[in-house]
Motif scaffolding. Structure first.
Motif, PDB file in Angstrom:
ATOM      1  N   PRO A 196     -13.085  30.064 -33.533  1.00 41.34           N
ATOM      2  CA  PRO A 196     -11.634  30.223 -33.698  1.00 41.34           C
ATOM      3  C   PRO A 196     -11.020  30.974 -32.530  1.00 41.34           C
ATOM      4  O   PRO A 196     -11.607  31.933 -31.997  1.00 41.34           O
ATOM      5  N   GLY A 197      -9.842  30.507 -32.112  1.00 42.28           N
ATOM      6  CA  GLY A 197      -9.128  31.176 -31.034  1.00 42.28           C
ATOM      7  C   GLY A 197      -9.644  30.868 -29.646  1.00 42.28           C
ATOM      8  O   GLY A 197      -9.161  31.426 -28.649  1.00 42.28           O
ATOM      9  N   SER A 198     -10.628  29.957 -29.533  1.00 36.16           N
ATOM     10  CA  SER A 198     -11.143  29.605 -28.205  1.00 36.16           C
ATOM     11  C   SER A 198     -10.123  28.739 -27.474  1.00 36.16           C
ATOM     12  O   SER A 198      -9.376  27.977 -28.081  1.00 36.16           O
ATOM     13  N   ASP A 199     -10.107  28.869 -26.165  1.00 34.74           N
ATOM     14  CA  ASP A 199      -9.160  28.106 -25.351  1.00 34.74           C
ATOM     15  C   ASP A 199      -9.755  27.931 -23.961  1.00 34.74           C
ATOM     16  O   ASP A 199     -10.737  28.600 -23.593  1.00 34.74           O
ATOM     17  N   LEU A 200      -9.151  27.028 -23.187  1.00 38.37           N
ATOM     18  CA  LEU A 200      -9.626  26.744 -21.841  1.00 38.37           C
ATOM     19  C   LEU A 200      -8.450  26.663 -20.874  1.00 38.37           C
ATOM     20  O   LEU A 200      -7.325  26.356 -21.267  1.00 38.37           O
ATOM     21  N   SER A 201      -8.708  26.942 -19.609  1.00 36.70           N
ATOM     22  CA  SER A 201      -7.710  26.737 -18.554  1.00 36.70           C
ATOM     23  C   SER A 201      -8.394  26.081 -17.363  1.00 36.70           C
ATOM     24  O   SER A 201      -9.628  26.126 -17.235  1.00 36.70           O
ATOM     25  N   TYR A 202      -7.564  25.510 -16.466  1.00 35.98           N
ATOM     26  CA  TYR A 202      -8.106  24.710 -15.367  1.00 35.98           C
ATOM     27  C   TYR A 202      -7.347  25.034 -14.079  1.00 35.98           C
ATOM     28  O   TYR A 202      -6.161  25.360 -14.098  1.00 35.98           O
ATOM     29  N   SER A 203      -8.054  24.906 -12.980  1.00 35.24           N
ATOM     30  CA  SER A 203      -7.412  25.144 -11.685  1.00 35.24           C
ATOM     31  C   SER A 203      -6.522  23.978 -11.308  1.00 35.24           C
ATOM     32  O   SER A 203      -6.658  22.860 -11.812  1.00 35.24           O
ATOM     33  N   ARG A 204      -5.576  24.228 -10.398  1.00 37.16           N
ATOM     34  CA  ARG A 204      -4.709  23.184  -9.852  1.00 37.16           C
ATOM     35  C   ARG A 204      -5.212  22.793  -8.471  1.00 37.16           C
ATOM     36  O   ARG A 204      -5.900  23.565  -7.805  1.00 37.16           O
ATOM     37  N   SER A 205      -4.844  21.610  -8.035  1.00 37.91           N
ATOM     38  CA  SER A 205      -5.341  21.142  -6.742  1.00 37.91           C
ATOM     39  C   SER A 205      -4.347  20.177  -6.118  1.00 37.91           C
ATOM     40  O   SER A 205      -3.423  19.684  -6.771  1.00 37.91           O
ATOM     41  N   VAL A 206      -4.549  19.923  -4.827  1.00 36.11           N
ATOM     42  CA  VAL A 206      -3.780  18.928  -4.072  1.00 36.11           C
ATOM     43  C   VAL A 206      -4.786  17.974  -3.452  1.00 36.11           C
ATOM     44  O   VAL A 206      -5.819  18.402  -2.900  1.00 36.11           O
ATOM     45  N   THR A 207      -4.504  16.672  -3.543  1.00 34.07           N
ATOM     46  CA  THR A 207      -5.476  15.686  -3.065  1.00 34.07           C
ATOM     47  C   THR A 207      -4.757  14.467  -2.501  1.00 34.07           C
ATOM     48  O   THR A 207      -3.629  14.165  -2.910  1.00 34.07           O
ATOM     49  N   PRO A 208      -5.374  13.725  -1.574  1.00 38.72           N
ATOM     50  CA  PRO A 208      -4.784  12.465  -1.111  1.00 38.72           C
ATOM     51  C   PRO A 208      -4.981  11.370  -2.159  1.00 38.72           C
ATOM     52  O   PRO A 208      -5.937  11.409  -2.955  1.00 38.72           O
ATOM     53  N   GLU A 209      -4.078  10.399  -2.147  1.00 37.08           N
ATOM     54  CA  GLU A 209      -4.136   9.298  -3.114  1.00 37.08           C
ATOM     55  C   GLU A 209      -3.805   7.990  -2.399  1.00 37.08           C
ATOM     56  O   GLU A 209      -2.880   7.934  -1.593  1.00 37.08           O
ATOM     57  N   LEU A 210      -4.562   6.946  -2.705  1.00 33.68           N
ATOM     58  CA  LEU A 210      -4.320   5.603  -2.184  1.00 33.68           C
ATOM     59  C   LEU A 210      -3.944   4.698  -3.348  1.00 33.68           C
ATOM     60  O   LEU A 210      -4.634   4.673  -4.371  1.00 33.68           O
ATOM     61  N   ASP A 211      -2.848   3.943  -3.185  1.00 35.39           N
ATOM     62  CA  ASP A 211      -2.386   3.046  -4.231  1.00 35.39           C
ATOM     63  C   ASP A 211      -2.247   1.639  -3.658  1.00 35.39           C
ATOM     64  O   ASP A 211      -1.661   1.452  -2.585  1.00 35.39           O
ATOM     65  N   ILE A 212      -2.744   0.659  -4.395  1.00 27.39           N
ATOM     66  CA  ILE A 212      -2.668  -0.751  -4.001  1.00 27.39           C
ATOM     67  C   ILE A 212      -1.854  -1.482  -5.054  1.00 27.39           C
ATOM     68  O   ILE A 212      -2.204  -1.461  -6.243  1.00 27.39           O
ATOM     69  N   SER A 213      -0.759  -2.127  -4.633  1.00 23.75           N
ATOM     70  CA  SER A 213       0.121  -2.829  -5.567  1.00 23.75           C
ATOM     71  C   SER A 213       0.129  -4.322  -5.279  1.00 23.75           C
ATOM     72  O   SER A 213       0.005  -4.749  -4.128  1.00 23.75           O
ATOM     73  N   TYR A 214       0.312  -5.101  -6.357  1.00 24.08           N
ATOM     74  CA  TYR A 214       0.480  -6.549  -6.234  1.00 24.08           C
ATOM     75  C   TYR A 214       1.699  -6.955  -7.065  1.00 24.08           C
ATOM     76  O   TYR A 214       1.781  -6.635  -8.258  1.00 24.08           O
ATOM     77  N   LEU A 217       0.847  -1.193   0.000  1.00 24.79           N
ATOM     78  CA  LEU A 217       0.000   0.000   0.000  1.00 24.79           C
ATOM     79  C   LEU A 217       0.881   1.241   0.000  1.00 24.79           C
ATOM     80  O   LEU A 217       1.950   1.254   0.620  1.00 24.79           O
ATOM     81  N   ARG A 218       0.407   2.269  -0.686  1.00 27.30           N
ATOM     82  CA  ARG A 218       1.043   3.582  -0.585  1.00 27.30           C
ATOM     83  C   ARG A 218      -0.039   4.630  -0.332  1.00 27.30           C
ATOM     84  O   ARG A 218      -1.143   4.549  -0.886  1.00 27.30           O
ATOM     85  N   VAL A 219       0.281   5.613   0.490  1.00 26.69           N
ATOM     86  CA  VAL A 219      -0.584   6.775   0.699  1.00 26.69           C
ATOM     87  C   VAL A 219       0.245   8.002   0.343  1.00 26.69           C
ATOM     88  O   VAL A 219       1.341   8.192   0.897  1.00 26.69           O
ATOM     89  N   ARG A 220      -0.262   8.799  -0.576  1.00 23.45           N
ATOM     90  CA  ARG A 220       0.486   9.969  -1.038  1.00 23.45           C
ATOM     91  C   ARG A 220      -0.379  11.225  -0.953  1.00 23.45           C
ATOM     92  O   ARG A 220      -1.611  11.166  -1.003  1.00 23.45           O
ATOM     93  N   GLY A 221       0.294  12.368  -0.877  1.00 25.76           N
ATOM     94  CA  GLY A 221      -0.323  13.641  -1.189  1.00 25.76           C
ATOM     95  C   GLY A 221       0.099  14.001  -2.609  1.00 25.76           C
ATOM     96  O   GLY A 221       1.282  13.922  -2.940  1.00 25.76           O
ATOM     97  N   VAL A 222      -0.862  14.366  -3.445  1.00 27.30           N
ATOM     98  CA  VAL A 222      -0.591  14.540  -4.876  1.00 27.30           C
ATOM     99  C   VAL A 222      -1.011  15.932  -5.334  1.00 27.30           C
ATOM    100  O   VAL A 222      -2.138  16.376  -5.068  1.00 27.30           O
ATOM    101  N   GLY A 223      -0.105  16.610  -6.039  1.00 26.04           N
ATOM    102  CA  GLY A 223      -0.440  17.850  -6.715  1.00 26.04           C
ATOM    103  C   GLY A 223      -0.882  17.547  -8.135  1.00 26.04           C
ATOM    104  O   GLY A 223      -0.214  16.806  -8.855  1.00 26.04           O
ATOM    105  N   VAL A 224      -2.029  18.098  -8.538  1.00 30.35           N
ATOM    106  CA  VAL A 224      -2.598  17.847  -9.864  1.00 30.35           C
ATOM    107  C   VAL A 224      -2.443  19.120 -10.694  1.00 30.35           C
ATOM    108  O   VAL A 224      -3.025  20.160 -10.361  1.00 30.35           O
TER     109      VAL A 224
END
Length: 229
Positions: free
Chosen positions: A67-85, A48-55
């Protein structure tokens, strides 16, 4: 005849008395055999891993036909759980679980829309990893995989309706564990998700419908702790 019989009986008695003594002497003289060393227990295949992740998403996207349209997105920080085998010491699969949100903003020729909306993102990701095992406690790895990203709890702001479509995407991964002991370690991990969902929206007039593509393609940069069972 009686004398011969007595001698035979005496010899037999001496032989019976000597046998246990001789057997004990053989046991005492036999070389000692050291007990076989206990085999080290194989590590569990689960981790198992538990991380804090910046997105950090790319600020790209477009509205079809504008024409010329564009988009932007906010940034965030979130917890993450990883399960490995671990299938072997080198080959493992990892399931990555996390959720976060993103604000969607207009840019370019649609900058006047301002904040278009917000959506929560759930991108479960499965990667196949190769772990390098010849660096002692330092255990780097690389991975490649796939994610299926779901967008939920969507809220329209600068438009009257917003619908970001769930989609599949590829994933690349690189990172390392530094094991403090056989169970605990620290982890650093970087993932790149190739994620470009389509969306539909209705503008603030409630009539004009538009569609486009949000080119999120986020970097996920994380650090945390590792536990090997």
């Amino acid at each position: 005849m009686r004398l011969l019989t007595r001698k035979l009986l005496a010899a037999s008695a001496l032989s019976l008395l000597a046998s246990p003594v001789f057997a004990a002497d053989l046991v005492d003289r036999a070389p000692s055999v050291a007990p076989a060393p206990a085999l080290a227990a194989a590590p569990s295949p689960w981790q198992l891993r538990v991380r804090g992740v910046g997105v950090i998403a790319e600020d790209r996207g477009n509205v079809t036909g504008i024409p010329g349209s564009d988009l932007s997105y906010s940034r965030s920080v979130t917890p993450e759980l990883d399960i490995s085998y671990y299938f072997t010491d080198n080959i493992a699969v990892e399931l990555i679980l996390a959720t976060t949100y993103a604000n969607i903003n207009g840019k370019g020729t649609i900058a006047g829309l301002g904040k278009i909306g917000r959506t929560w993102i759930l991108p479960p990701t499965l990667t196949l990893q190769y772990h390098f095992t010849n660096f002692g406690a330092f255990k780097p790895y690389v991975g490649v995989g796939v994610n299926y990203t779901m967008f939920y709890d969507q809220k329209a702001v600068g438009v009257s309706h917003l619908d970001v479509k769930d989609t599949f995407g590829a994933a690349l991964q690189v990172g390392f564990d530094y094991m403090i002991n056989e169970h605990w370690g620290v982890n650093f991990d970087v993932k790149k998700l190739f994620l470009e969902p389509k969306f539909n929206a209705t503008l603030a007039d409630g009539v004009t419908r538009v569609r486009g593509k949000a080119k999120l393609n986020p970097w996920l940069i994380g650090a945390g702790v590792t536990y090997r069972f």
